[in-house]
Scaffold this active site. Structure first.
Site, short mmCIF file in Angstrom:
data_model
loop_
_atom_site.label_atom_id
_atom_site.label_comp_id
_atom_site.label_asym_id
_atom_site.label_seq_id
_atom_site.Cartn_x
_atom_site.Cartn_y
_atom_site.Cartn_z
N ASP A 127 44.07 40.70 34.27
CA ASP A 127 45.02 39.59 34.40
C ASP A 127 45.98 39.50 33.21
OD1 ASP A 127 43.90 38.88 36.83
OD2 ASP A 127 42.44 37.54 35.91
N LYS A 132 47.80 41.42 43.53
CA LYS A 132 47.44 40.15 42.86
C LYS A 132 48.29 39.03 43.48
CE LYS A 132 44.27 41.73 40.16
NZ LYS A 132 42.88 41.33 40.40
N SER A 166 37.41 31.95 36.16
CA SER A 166 36.36 32.69 36.88
C SER A 166 35.02 31.95 36.83
CB SER A 166 36.17 34.07 36.26
OG SER A 166 37.30 34.86 36.49
C1 S3P Z 1 38.40 37.46 39.19
C2 S3P Z 1 38.46 38.82 39.26
C3 S3P Z 1 39.71 39.59 39.15
C4 S3P Z 1 40.83 38.76 38.53
C5 S3P Z 1 40.91 37.36 39.10
C6 S3P Z 1 39.60 36.63 38.93
C7 S3P Z 1 37.10 36.78 39.36
O1 S3P Z 1 40.10 39.97 40.44
O2 S3P Z 1 42.07 39.41 38.70
O3 S3P Z 1 41.93 36.63 38.47
O4 S3P Z 1 36.98 35.59 39.04
O5 S3P Z 1 36.16 37.44 39.82
P1 S3P Z 1 39.52 41.30 41.17
O6 S3P Z 1 38.06 41.11 41.37
O7 S3P Z 1 40.26 41.38 42.46
O8 S3P Z 1 39.85 42.42 40.23
#
Ligand code: S3P
Length: 417
Positions: free
Chosen positions: A304, A331, A15
């Site tokens: 996750d 996902k 992220s």
């Molecule tokens: C992420 C947010 C999450 C996560 C993804 C990465 C991010 O998704 O599942 O792997 O970097 O902002 P969502 O915002 O759809 O919950």
């Protein structure tokens, strides 16, 4: 006896890697990024930013230089690969640009919902042409208006896309979400001197005339990747594992909170700060686990990690219930159905009931074929189960780990060497 041991370093946080690359491409001048994830998802962000005109050196975990330049109309479609974060955050960035661009991705990404981002961006004034709720779609940004938005989903991708639109469109944005999602974008904005505030859970960005100067940042290790190694350590029969340089942002550590509730103990040592993010080394030992209930409010902090937590729940005493995990259906794969189906395929009881996931613990040897649907987190979660003595887990593929943890199998093997 299966003993765990040694010291491992998970790869850079996925992220944060996306976000620092994008912010560096929007800054004035040159930025230097270290500790980036070298996985395919981050390479997708780098590729798309290059197509838009940024000069991003080749992705490595030592030092990546980004020379920002004004974004311009890309010569071809922006292929976001498997990366939902790339697609959604770039949409926010493009909302503030005066040209049209078309985004697409691989078969998994093209199935994932984009309206959660395109609807509020349209309210801000972006023009979006889309066929259904997914990619490919074309966005033409330009003059935006400010936004005050209550998001129906707790999603850091939605929140970050809207904050990026506020940044590039130079308009104020306020977002509320049902539960707090990861706050890396907010922390980076604050670290770079942008005006961002949290007032009782309402996140507000106020534009300013000053642009972001080039910056240097070190990306911490990914707590989501560390979770797989920690899970292997908990399931081992002896020893202890040190996992170094892990980001321990409170909005991301739900896996460890639940793991401790289930009976494991994780020491956090060398707590420090890296670019506005808390970082620590973790020491994990084997433990006997008991089932638990994971609440809806906890889900965004471990979203996750549900696959690997479900795998641990399958080895715990009693039942574990994950409340309100319907988001897992959208996902990289339908993780809700696939986690349950794969646990059943290897001899445990698990099922999705409405939006809840129920898992029964068992001490039988896990044996069977696991369908990963090319989803990196399913491959890694079930590979961890395969480290149990007497286990016979056959994964349908292993290559998908390249998305978020290219050296996963090497590191997992080292923990048992
Ligand atoms: C992420 C947010 C999450 C996560 C993804 C990465 C991010 O998704 O599942 O792997 O970097 O902002 P969502 O915002 O759809 O919950």
């Amino acid at each position: 006896m299966r003993r765990i041991g040694g010291v491992v370093r998970p790869p850079g946080d996925k992220s944060i890697s996306h976000r620092v690359l994008m912010l560096a491409a929007l800054a004035r001048g040159t930025s230097e990024l270290s500790g980036l994830l070298t996985g395919d998802d981050v390479k997708s962000s780098a590729r798309v930013l290059r197509q838009l005109g940024a000069d991003v050196s080749s992705i490595n975990d030592k030092r990546v230089a980004v020379h920002a330049s004004r974004f311009s109309h890309p010569a071809s479609r922006l292929n976001c690969g498997n990366s939902g974060t790339t697609a959604r955050l770039i949409l926010g960035i493009l909302a503030g640009q005066k040209f049209a661009a078309t985004l697409t991705g691989d078969a998994s990404l093209r199935r994932r919902p984009m309206r959660r981002v395109t609807e509020p961006l349209r309210t801000m004034g972006a023009q979006i042409t889309e066929k259904g709720d997914g990619l490919p779609l074309t966005i033409k940004g330009g003059k935006l208006r400010g936004l005050n938005y209550q998001s129906p989903v707790a999603s850091a991708q939605v929140k970050s896309a809207l904050l990026f639109a506020g940044l590039t469109g130079r308009v104020p944005v306020t977002i509320r979400e049902p539960y707090r999602s990861r706050d890396h974008t907010e922390r980076l904005f604050a670290h770079l001197g942008l005006a961002i505030h949290d007032r009782g859970g309402a996140i507000s960005y106020q534009p300013s005339a000053v642009s972001i100067p080039g910056f240097e940042v070190a990306v911490p290790g990914d707590v989501s990747s560390a979770a797989f190694l920690a899970a292997a350590a908990v399931l081992a029969e002896g020893g202890e594992l040190t996992i170094e340089n892990v980001g321990v942002n409170p909005t991301r550590i739900g896996f460890f909170v639940v793991l401790e509730r289930m009976g494991a103990h994780v020491d956090r040592v060398n707590l420090r700060d890296e670019g506005g993010e808390p970082v620590a080394d973790l020491i994990v030992r084997p433990a006997q686990l008991a089932g638990t209930e994971v609440t809806a409010a906890e889900i965004p902090t471990l979203v996750d990690e549900v696959p690997v937590l479900a795998v641990l729940a399958s080895r715990a005493r009693g039942t574990t219930v994950f409340r309100e995990v319907g988001e897992l259906r959208v996902k990289e794969s339908n993780r809700l159905e696939l986690v349950a189906a794969n646990l059943r395929a290897i001899g445990t009881q698990a099922e999705a009931r409405g939006n809840d996931l129920h898992v029964e613990g068992s001490y039988a040897r896990p044996r069977g074929r696991v369908e990963t649907a090319s989803d990196h987190r399913l491959a890694m979660a079930f590979a961890v189960l395969g480290t149990l003595p007497g286990a016979d887990i056959r994964l349908s593929e292993k290559k998908s780990v390249a998305i978020s943890y290219p050296d996963f199998f090497r590191d997992l093997k080292r923990c048992f060497a």
